[in-house]
Design an enzyme around this catalytic site. Structure first.
Site, short mmCIF file in Angstrom:
data_model
loop_
_atom_site.label_atom_id
_atom_site.label_comp_id
_atom_site.label_asym_id
_atom_site.label_seq_id
_atom_site.Cartn_x
_atom_site.Cartn_y
_atom_site.Cartn_z
N HIS A 165 0.84 -1.20 0.00
CA HIS A 165 0.00 0.00 0.00
C HIS A 165 0.87 1.24 0.00
O HIS A 165 1.95 1.26 0.58
CB HIS A 165 -0.97 0.02 1.18
N HIS A 199 0.88 5.08 1.13
CA HIS A 199 0.23 6.12 1.93
C HIS A 199 0.35 7.45 1.15
O HIS A 199 1.45 7.84 0.76
CB HIS A 199 0.96 6.31 3.26
P1 5GP Z 1 1.68 0.17 7.46
O1 5GP Z 1 2.44 0.34 8.73
O2 5GP Z 1 1.41 -1.28 7.17
O3 5GP Z 1 2.34 0.89 6.32
O4 5GP Z 1 0.31 0.91 7.67
C1 5GP Z 1 -0.93 0.28 7.65
C2 5GP Z 1 -1.98 1.36 7.67
O5 5GP Z 1 -3.23 0.75 7.49
C3 5GP Z 1 -2.04 2.15 8.99
O6 5GP Z 1 -1.87 3.53 8.72
C4 5GP Z 1 -3.41 1.82 9.55
O7 5GP Z 1 -4.02 2.91 10.20
C5 5GP Z 1 -4.18 1.39 8.32
N1 5GP Z 1 -5.22 0.39 8.58
C6 5GP Z 1 -5.07 -0.77 9.27
N2 5GP Z 1 -6.22 -1.46 9.29
C7 5GP Z 1 -7.12 -0.73 8.58
C8 5GP Z 1 -8.50 -0.93 8.26
O8 5GP Z 1 -9.14 -1.92 8.61
N3 5GP Z 1 -9.10 0.05 7.52
C9 5GP Z 1 -8.43 1.16 7.11
N4 5GP Z 1 -9.14 2.05 6.39
N5 5GP Z 1 -7.13 1.38 7.39
C10 5GP Z 1 -6.48 0.44 8.12
#
Ligand code: 5GP
Ligand code: ZN
Length: 110
Positions: free
Chosen positions: A96, A98
């Protein structure tokens, strides 16, 4: 699809999210725990774990095509694209991007 993956479940509409863009390859939705007033997640619909697992770089073109449309639509010029990779940084194991902008974004390195 990975049945244990929360983002695959969002793709399949099995879990709710505030979806703001969708096409055949890419989905964009608001981060559930935003770090700034604009915090979207741009994902390939296909389950790819992380950057190291990308087998078709075409998905990166698709994703950046969408990011460009998105920043035009949102009328934002100052934004960051962040991709966490690796067990220590990446919490959700579905690639993903951001897209972060708005009130909390600064001119610091990250
Ligand atoms: P990572 O650390 O993997 O780059 O970030 C994962 C992101 O996914 C985090 O910013 C977190 O807030 C978001 N996230 C995790 N679970 C969910 C979810 O169920 N729905 C949404 N909309 N965002 C999520
Ligand atoms: Zn997934």
């Amino acid at each position: 699809m990975d049945t244990d993956c929360i983002f695959c479940k969002i793709v399949l509409k099995q879990i709710n999210a505030e979806i703001i863009y969708e096409d055949d390859n890419v989905l964009v939705f608001s981060d559930i725990n935003p770090v700034s007033s604009i915090h979207k997640l741009v994902i390939p619909k296909k389950h790819v774990k992380d950057i190291k697992q990308i087998d078709d770089v075409g998905i990166i073109i698709n994703i950046f095509d969408v990011i460009k449309k998105l920043v035009d639509d949102l009328q934002i010029d100052n934004f960051k694209i962040v991709v966490n990779n690796g067990d220590k940084l990446q919490l959700v194991k579905h690639l993903h991007f951001h897209l972060i902008s708005g009130d909390k974004v600064t001119d610091k390195l990250i």
